[in-house]
Design a protein around this motif. Sequence first.
Motif, PDB file in Angstrom:
ATOM      1  N   THR A 149       1.022  -1.407   0.103  1.00 56.30           N
ATOM      2  CA  THR A 149      -0.035  -0.181  -0.072  1.00 56.30           C
ATOM      3  C   THR A 149       1.093   1.379  -0.362  1.00 56.30           C
ATOM      4  N   CYS A 150      -0.106   2.130   0.041  1.00 54.70           N
ATOM      5  CA  CYS A 150       0.735   3.767  -0.500  1.00 54.70           C
ATOM      6  C   CYS A 150       1.930   4.204   1.190  1.00 54.70           C
ATOM      7  N   THR A 151       1.735   5.080   1.369  1.00 61.43           N
ATOM      8  CA  THR A 151       2.188   5.646   3.431  1.00 61.43           C
ATOM      9  C   THR A 151       3.320   4.363   3.477  1.00 61.43           C
ATOM     10  N   PRO A 152       3.381   3.509   3.325  1.00 58.53           N
ATOM     11  CA  PRO A 152       4.123   2.800   4.295  1.00 58.53           C
ATOM     12  C   PRO A 152       5.781   2.282   2.982  1.00 58.53           C
ATOM     13  N   SER A 153       5.069   2.136   1.251  1.00 56.27           N
ATOM     14  CA  SER A 153       6.183   2.403   0.557  1.00 56.27           C
ATOM     15  C   SER A 153       6.685   3.866   0.391  1.00 56.27           C
ATOM     16  N   PHE A 169       6.880   6.262   3.143  1.00 57.21           N
ATOM     17  CA  PHE A 169       7.645   5.980   3.876  1.00 57.21           C
ATOM     18  C   PHE A 169       9.452   5.976   3.795  1.00 57.21           C
ATOM     19  N   ALA A 170       9.184   4.215   2.964  1.00 57.78           N
ATOM     20  CA  ALA A 170      10.437   3.822   2.818  1.00 57.78           C
ATOM     21  C   ALA A 170      11.331   4.126   2.156  1.00 57.78           C
ATOM     22  N   LYS A 222       5.643   3.151  14.186  1.00 55.22           N
ATOM     23  CA  LYS A 222       4.126   3.063  14.439  1.00 55.22           C
ATOM     24  C   LYS A 222       3.417   4.007  13.435  1.00 55.22           C
ATOM     25  N   GLY A 223       2.792   3.310  13.034  1.00 50.39           N
ATOM     26  CA  GLY A 223       1.831   4.020  12.336  1.00 50.39           C
ATOM     27  C   GLY A 223       1.913   4.355  10.800  1.00 50.39           C
ATOM     28  N   THR A 224       2.691   3.866   9.984  1.00 49.72           N
ATOM     29  CA  THR A 224       2.676   3.901   9.281  1.00 49.72           C
ATOM     30  C   THR A 224       2.002   3.235   8.112  1.00 49.72           C
ATOM     31  N   TRP A 284       1.451  12.700  -1.472  1.00 50.68           N
ATOM     32  CA  TRP A 284       2.202  12.847  -0.745  1.00 50.68           C
ATOM     33  C   TRP A 284       1.351  11.684   0.071  1.00 50.68           C
ATOM     34  N   HIS A 285       0.339  11.757   1.142  1.00 50.22           N
ATOM     35  CA  HIS A 285       0.090  11.118   1.387  1.00 50.22           C
ATOM     36  C   HIS A 285       0.524  10.237   3.139  1.00 50.22           C
ATOM     37  N   LEU A 286       1.300  10.915   3.331  1.00 52.10           N
ATOM     38  CA  LEU A 286       2.191  10.939   4.730  1.00 52.10           C
ATOM     39  C   LEU A 286       1.803  11.802   5.791  1.00 52.10           C
TER      40      LEU A 286
END
Length: 513
Positions: free
Chosen positions: A84-88, A90-91, A102-104, A139-141
Amino acid sequence: MINKKFRLPARFLVLFAILPAVFLAGFKIISNPDKRPNILVIYADDLGYGDVSAYKRGTLKTPNIDELANGGVRFTNGYATSSTCTPSRFAFLTGSYPWRTKGTSILPGDAPLLIDTSTLTLPKMLKKAGYFTGVVGKWHLGLGSGNLDWNKEIQKSPNDVGFDYSYIMAATNDRVPTVFVENRKVAGLDPADPLLVDYQKNFAGEPTAISNPELMTKLKWQHGHNQSVHNGVPRIGYMKGGKSALWVDEDMADIFLNKVKSFIDDHHPARTGKPFFMYYALHEPHVPRVPNARFVGKSGMGPRGDAILEADWCVGEIMKKLKKEGLLENTLVVFSSDNGPVLNDGYYDEAVEKLGKHTPSGGLRGGKYSLFEAGAKVPFIACWKGVTKTMISDAVICQVDLMASFAKLAGVKNSSPDSKDLLNVLIGKSEKGRNELVLEASGRLAFRQGNFLLIPPGKGQKIIRDVNIETGLSPEFQLYDLAKDSGQMHNIARQYPQLREKMLIAMQKIVGD
Ligand code: NG6
Ligand code: CA
């Protein structure tokens, strides 16, 4: 008269005169930031491994992305960290596995900024190294620090984690608020008509897709997406006011593209003396798929296919722009996607019905949200004219590695924990990629070592019915030999208990218990 012993032959004298000049010239080349390439990362949203025709899996044609692939390195084992988007994202931007923080998971549209502003991010690292940095698109972060007032300056924005310039949609195109944020402000907002956002309850008297279904003139919701309606499309979350700032979905691609073009104009290295980094986060083909009229009906596959054609066109336009500005030989372009494909992600848009013989997952198992291969194995292409070889690389590479690889390119040290310097792999000089990689889907982890993929037992549903995608979860260990079985049809965990054990231990070493 000079003692003859101390006389130097004429040719030595010439050498002495020339050497410092050569040395200085060489030094200048090394230390001149102009000589470092610009970096452009084009990052699609929910584009599958089989959606790019250069991968020769599906039937949809993406000529512009193919041109990048045919002039550069096309990875067959390129991964996002997550499905999914947010964790990818973020990394990619932190060089750290998302599950360490937490919370990713997928964020709502009013979430606070997820990245700690003290973190050395990829853009911060490049900015410190002398790059101009920008982000345009999804964005989605998260933004702000909670309870965000959209009508004031936003204090925690992409500009606080290393971007000199930002023009973004806060979350996704199916989440409110449906506005763009430029640097720290909602673009085009009229102070007399404040923008209000709430993810818990609606604003008194405001229509929703449930109370006023007639407002859904462009798309109808299938699951979720039944709250505020804007531009004929129902969304997730409630929103009121801010009318002058609301986007028109059909114009989004052009608006983002033009912002990237003006960023290139404003930060052309010939004028600034500095290279630039641009993170161009396309919004296609995430739902709601509402492409510009120029692309409607062009794929024969309904809005999902048309949205991919629109994204492909944007890639072509931006490459034309680089060429026009004389920057093709001086820019490393990386193209990838944040996670794998999904057809029905909550709207009736005929993605399933009109698919025909096209295979968005390219024959891999699963899709978006899944721990199986189609979740995080994505199109991954690197192209730098005159530098990248034209080749297909089977090396394993992950978006989390871009931070260390770009650090090398920028001539700075990398300190991101999980990011590996794979610059030589990225530009096709080496095929020695990662040996180990941890993948994530909704907080569950899988582990790739060599060509084997291990999925430890996990409780939960096997299929997400709404989207019709297998999660990859099973009460038993799963082990796949991806070299022989890229479609993950044969679980060999019982046949190879030692390998399974060895991999589990190696995985725990990275992940912790
Ligand atoms: C889900 C949404 C889906 C999509 C996804 C995020 C529902 C029922 N589904 O919760 O439509 O927005 O979140 O996708 O609301 S991602 O690519 O940004 O991770
Ligand atoms: Ca996505």
